[in-house]
Design a protein around this motif. Sequence first.
Motif, PDB file in Angstrom:
ATOM      1  N   LEU A 104      47.046  50.247  30.344  1.00 40.66           N
ATOM      2  CA  LEU A 104      47.528  51.086  31.164  1.00 40.66           C
ATOM      3  C   LEU A 104      46.625  52.355  31.108  1.00 40.66           C
ATOM      4  CD1 LEU A 104      49.993  51.665  33.167  1.00 40.66           C
ATOM      5  CD2 LEU A 104      50.922  53.012  31.114  1.00 40.66           C
ATOM      6  N   GLN A 105      45.795  52.585  32.269  1.00 47.11           N
ATOM      7  CA  GLN A 105      45.161  53.728  32.216  1.00 47.11           C
ATOM      8  C   GLN A 105      45.823  54.934  32.768  1.00 47.11           C
ATOM      9  OE1 GLN A 105      41.554  53.229  34.612  1.00 47.11           O
ATOM     10  NE2 GLN A 105      40.157  54.280  32.965  1.00 47.11           N
ATOM     11  N   ARG A 106      45.547  56.156  32.152  1.00 51.71           N
ATOM     12  CA  ARG A 106      46.399  57.319  32.776  1.00 51.71           C
ATOM     13  C   ARG A 106      45.473  58.211  33.525  1.00 51.71           C
ATOM     14  NH1 ARG A 106      47.970  61.031  29.135  1.00 51.71           N
ATOM     15  NH2 ARG A 106      46.095  60.785  28.124  1.00 51.71           N
ATOM     16  N   ALA A 107      46.071  58.600  34.663  1.00 51.63           N
ATOM     17  CA  ALA A 107      45.352  59.561  35.407  1.00 51.63           C
ATOM     18  C   ALA A 107      45.469  60.922  35.137  1.00 51.63           C
ATOM     19  CB  ALA A 107      45.841  59.291  36.974  1.00 51.63           C
ATOM     20  N   ASP A 108      46.375  61.209  34.210  1.00 48.76           N
ATOM     21  CA  ASP A 108      46.503  62.643  33.558  1.00 48.76           C
ATOM     22  C   ASP A 108      45.297  63.189  32.752  1.00 48.76           C
ATOM     23  OD1 ASP A 108      47.765  64.915  32.492  1.00 48.76           O
ATOM     24  OD2 ASP A 108      49.206  63.807  31.184  1.00 48.76           O
ATOM     25  N   PRO A 109      44.861  64.406  33.243  1.00 46.81           N
ATOM     26  CA  PRO A 109      43.978  64.878  32.329  1.00 46.81           C
ATOM     27  C   PRO A 109      44.217  65.520  30.927  1.00 46.81           C
ATOM     28  CG  PRO A 109      44.659  66.350  33.976  1.00 46.81           C
ATOM     29  CD  PRO A 109      45.554  65.174  34.106  1.00 46.81           C
ATOM     30  N   SER A 110      45.521  65.321  30.371  1.00 45.83           N
ATOM     31  CA  SER A 110      45.749  65.746  29.250  1.00 45.83           C
ATOM     32  C   SER A 110      45.219  65.389  28.127  1.00 45.83           C
ATOM     33  CB  SER A 110      47.419  65.902  28.853  1.00 45.83           C
ATOM     34  OG  SER A 110      48.033  66.402  30.237  1.00 45.83           O
ATOM     35  N   PRO A 111      44.873  66.000  26.795  1.00 45.24           N
ATOM     36  CA  PRO A 111      44.435  65.259  25.801  1.00 45.24           C
ATOM     37  C   PRO A 111      45.250  63.992  25.320  1.00 45.24           C
ATOM     38  CG  PRO A 111      44.671  67.599  25.563  1.00 45.24           C
ATOM     39  CD  PRO A 111      45.296  67.368  26.743  1.00 45.24           C
ATOM     40  N   PRO A 112      44.829  63.094  24.862  1.00 47.94           N
ATOM     41  CA  PRO A 112      45.557  61.997  24.318  1.00 47.94           C
ATOM     42  C   PRO A 112      46.655  62.305  23.266  1.00 47.94           C
ATOM     43  CG  PRO A 112      43.207  61.675  24.227  1.00 47.94           C
ATOM     44  CD  PRO A 112      43.541  63.041  24.612  1.00 47.94           C
ATOM     45  N   TRP A 113      46.168  63.329  22.519  1.00 50.73           N
ATOM     46  CA  TRP A 113      47.404  63.614  21.367  1.00 50.73           C
ATOM     47  C   TRP A 113      48.706  64.316  21.909  1.00 50.73           C
ATOM     48  CZ3 TRP A 113      49.091  68.650  21.409  1.00 50.73           C
ATOM     49  CH2 TRP A 113      48.295  69.778  21.735  1.00 50.73           C
ATOM     50  N   ILE A 114      48.515  64.818  23.078  1.00 49.90           N
ATOM     51  CA  ILE A 114      49.851  65.152  23.904  1.00 49.90           C
ATOM     52  C   ILE A 114      50.691  63.881  24.230  1.00 49.90           C
ATOM     53  CG2 ILE A 114      50.767  66.259  25.850  1.00 49.90           C
ATOM     54  CD1 ILE A 114      48.685  68.354  25.809  1.00 49.90           C
ATOM     55  N   PHE A 115      49.962  62.934  24.737  1.00 47.90           N
ATOM     56  CA  PHE A 115      50.509  61.831  25.280  1.00 47.90           C
ATOM     57  C   PHE A 115      51.165  61.074  23.880  1.00 47.90           C
ATOM     58  CE2 PHE A 115      50.068  57.103  26.314  1.00 47.90           C
ATOM     59  CZ  PHE A 115      50.724  57.033  27.559  1.00 47.90           C
ATOM     60  N   GLN A 116      50.807  60.923  22.701  1.00 51.27           N
ATOM     61  CA  GLN A 116      51.171  60.240  21.500  1.00 51.27           C
ATOM     62  C   GLN A 116      52.433  61.342  21.026  1.00 51.27           C
ATOM     63  OE1 GLN A 116      50.503  57.404  20.345  1.00 51.27           O
ATOM     64  NE2 GLN A 116      49.034  57.159  22.245  1.00 51.27           N
ATOM     65  N   ARG A 117      52.380  62.740  21.034  1.00 56.78           N
ATOM     66  CA  ARG A 117      53.399  63.344  20.666  1.00 56.78           C
ATOM     67  C   ARG A 117      54.603  63.125  21.595  1.00 56.78           C
ATOM     68  NH1 ARG A 117      52.493  69.400  18.955  1.00 56.78           N
ATOM     69  NH2 ARG A 117      54.603  69.182  18.715  1.00 56.78           N
ATOM     70  N   LEU A 118      54.309  62.902  22.908  1.00 58.08           N
ATOM     71  CA  LEU A 118      55.399  62.632  23.746  1.00 58.08           C
ATOM     72  C   LEU A 118      55.953  61.260  23.510  1.00 58.08           C
ATOM     73  CD1 LEU A 118      57.098  63.786  26.198  1.00 58.08           C
ATOM     74  CD2 LEU A 118      55.316  62.995  27.837  1.00 58.08           C
ATOM     75  N   LYS A 119      55.177  60.375  23.300  1.00 58.57           N
ATOM     76  CA  LYS A 119      55.640  59.048  22.940  1.00 58.57           C
ATOM     77  C   LYS A 119      56.725  59.163  21.619  1.00 58.57           C
ATOM     78  CE  LYS A 119      53.755  54.544  24.129  1.00 58.57           C
ATOM     79  NZ  LYS A 119      52.629  53.716  24.315  1.00 58.57           N
TER      80      LYS A 119
END
Length: 136
Positions: free
Chosen positions: A1-16
């Motif tokens: 799954l590819q994200r179009a969100d320009p946020s840094p990957p660590w934000i994605f991981q913290r949210l998860k």
Amino acid sequence: LQRADPSPPWIFQRLKAAVHYTVGCLCQEVAEDKEVQFSKQTVAAISEITFRQCENFAKDLEMFARHAKRSTVTVEDVKLLARRSNSLLKYITQKSEELTSSNMEQKEKKKKKSSAAKGGRTSGEHEAESEDTNMA
């Protein structure tokens, strides 16, 4: 799954991780209430499904706004998303009305304070304020 969100990957991981933690807490509450147990794999699976569903919701909300030629998601978009769940739609509608009512009350309070402050000044206070404003 590819994200179009320009946020840094660590934000994605913290949210998860936050979703996983919350799902774990909810599963623990249910386990205590219903006297059942959830395996770590089950909690992880529920967390993953929840996170993916939230991603889908975000995409749908973005598309609803875009379809209406807006760049901002509104409460009406959220209601449209929740339309298949009567209880969720009812809850969102109720909260939306409460927020609208609360915002209107706060605007009225500000308006009354503002008009009371303007009406309660003497001409000398107004002149002093004008001088302060001109100095800035």
